[in-house]
Design an enzyme around this catalytic site. Structure first.
Site, mmCIF file in Angstrom:
data_model
loop_
_atom_site.group_PDB
_atom_site.id
_atom_site.type_symbol
_atom_site.label_atom_id
_atom_site.label_comp_id
_atom_site.label_asym_id
_atom_site.label_seq_id
_atom_site.Cartn_x
_atom_site.Cartn_y
_atom_site.Cartn_z
ATOM 1 N N ASP A 1 14.015 1.187 31.599
ATOM 2 C CA ASP A 1 13.188 1.805 32.626
ATOM 3 C C ASP A 1 12.241 0.702 33.129
ATOM 4 O O ASP A 1 12.015 -0.284 32.427
ATOM 5 C CB ASP A 1 12.400 2.960 31.999
ATOM 6 C CG ASP A 1 11.371 3.534 32.935
ATOM 7 O OD1 ASP A 1 11.725 3.810 34.085
ATOM 8 O OD2 ASP A 1 10.207 3.690 32.510
ATOM 9 N N ASP B 1 8.904 1.171 35.306
ATOM 10 C CA ASP B 1 7.479 1.508 35.259
ATOM 11 C C ASP B 1 7.070 1.907 33.842
ATOM 12 O O ASP B 1 7.591 2.873 33.292
ATOM 13 C CB ASP B 1 7.185 2.697 36.196
ATOM 14 C CG ASP B 1 7.438 2.361 37.648
ATOM 15 O OD1 ASP B 1 6.638 1.637 38.232
ATOM 16 O OD2 ASP B 1 8.460 2.822 38.193
HETATM 17 C C1 G6P Z 1 9.030 5.953 38.182
HETATM 18 C C2 G6P Z 1 7.630 6.364 37.777
HETATM 19 C C3 G6P Z 1 7.249 7.680 38.417
HETATM 20 C C4 G6P Z 1 7.480 7.628 39.917
HETATM 21 C C5 G6P Z 1 8.944 7.323 40.211
HETATM 22 C C6 G6P Z 1 9.248 7.215 41.694
HETATM 23 O O1 G6P Z 1 9.951 6.696 37.484
HETATM 24 O O2 G6P Z 1 7.515 6.479 36.382
HETATM 25 O O3 G6P Z 1 5.912 7.969 38.135
HETATM 26 O O4 G6P Z 1 7.118 8.845 40.532
HETATM 27 O O5 G6P Z 1 9.271 6.078 39.585
HETATM 28 O O6 G6P Z 1 8.628 6.077 42.213
HETATM 29 P P1 G6P Z 1 8.597 5.648 43.739
HETATM 30 O O7 G6P Z 1 8.193 4.194 43.663
HETATM 31 O O8 G6P Z 1 9.976 5.823 44.287
HETATM 32 O O9 G6P Z 1 7.601 6.493 44.408
HETATM 33 MG MG MG Z 2 8.551 4.745 32.970
#
Ligand code: G6P
Ligand code: MG
Length: 212
Positions: free
Chosen positions: A9, A11
């Site tokens: 993953d 983030d």
């Molecule tokens: C990751 C983060 C989420 C976020 C998602 C979409 O999974 O953990 O918190 O909402 O990405 O991110 P984006 O950059 O597409 O808004």
């Molecule tokens: Mg994450």
């Protein structure tokens, strides 16, 4: 166990963009007069932008139209993109590079499996574009975690059987997605339910954890 690929993953595992997501959502919530705190923010880990918005709006007093929702999600992403502009390779989390290098040296493929549509920008900011054997992200999926799609696609790109993959996740939704993909799961930070768990990658070598 047979391990041929590790899918990370992004983030909260490779880089700590979670604070940027929090600040951007907090700004939206404050502007709209909606209560939002870090506990609610925890529920957004691994969840797509639009699904995250739905969670933020649970505390709203009015109903939002689809058009208004799209606008809010765009505004949030604008704030978020401003925050991530300051990311550099120094923001790669502790232990990440050591682990990635060791996996590569042992012939194990490495990939990204993230719900974020901003994955390409973030990888560029932190100097890791072109580094991974495959990148599966919010731009090539239709269902976000806990659906396994993002991890299945990463494995397909790598040409590795699902059972030979392990995912590394900081979100409960991501651990569930990994399990549903039939992959081994390594939980970092506060994620629950992984086959293996470590506080962070600075504290552990993935190959030691899985006994390779
Ligand atoms: C990751 C983060 C989420 C976020 C998602 C979409 O999974 O953990 O918190 O909402 O990405 O991110 P984006 O950059 O597409 O808004
Ligand atoms: Mg994450």
């Amino acid at each position: 166990m047979s391990l041929k690929a590790v899918i990370f993953d992004l983030d909260g595992v490779i880089v700590s963009t979670d604070e940027c997501h929090y600040l951007a959502w907090k700004k939206i919530a404050d502007d709209e007069g909606i209560y939002f705190d870090r506990a609610i923010n925890e529920r957004l880990r691994g969840v797509s932008r639009m699904e995250s918005l739905e969670i933020v709006l649970e505390r709203a007093e009015k109903e939002y139209s689809e058009e208004e929702k799209t606008k809010l999600a765009e505004t949030k992403n604008g704030f978020y993109k401003e925050y991530i502009k300051s990311l550099t390779p120094n923001d790669i989390l502790e232990g990440v590079m050591v682990n990635l290098e060791e996996l590569k040296k042992n012939g194990i493929k490495v990939a990204i499996g993230s719900s974020s549509k901003n994955t390409p920008i973030i990888l560029k900011q932190i100097g890791l574009d072109g580094y991974f054997d495959a990148v599966s992200d919010g731009n090539n999926i239709s269902k976000s975690k806990p659906d396994p799609e993002v991890f299945l696609k990463a494995a397909d790109m790598l040409g590795v059987a699902y059972a030979d993959c392990m995912i590394v996740e900081d979100a409960d939704a991501g651990i569930e997605a990994g399990k549903r993909a039939g992959m081994k799961t390594l939980a970092v930070n506060k994620a629950q339910g992984g086959d293996y768990a470590v506080p962070n990658l600075g504290k552990a070598k993935i190959l030691d954890v899985v006994g390779k």
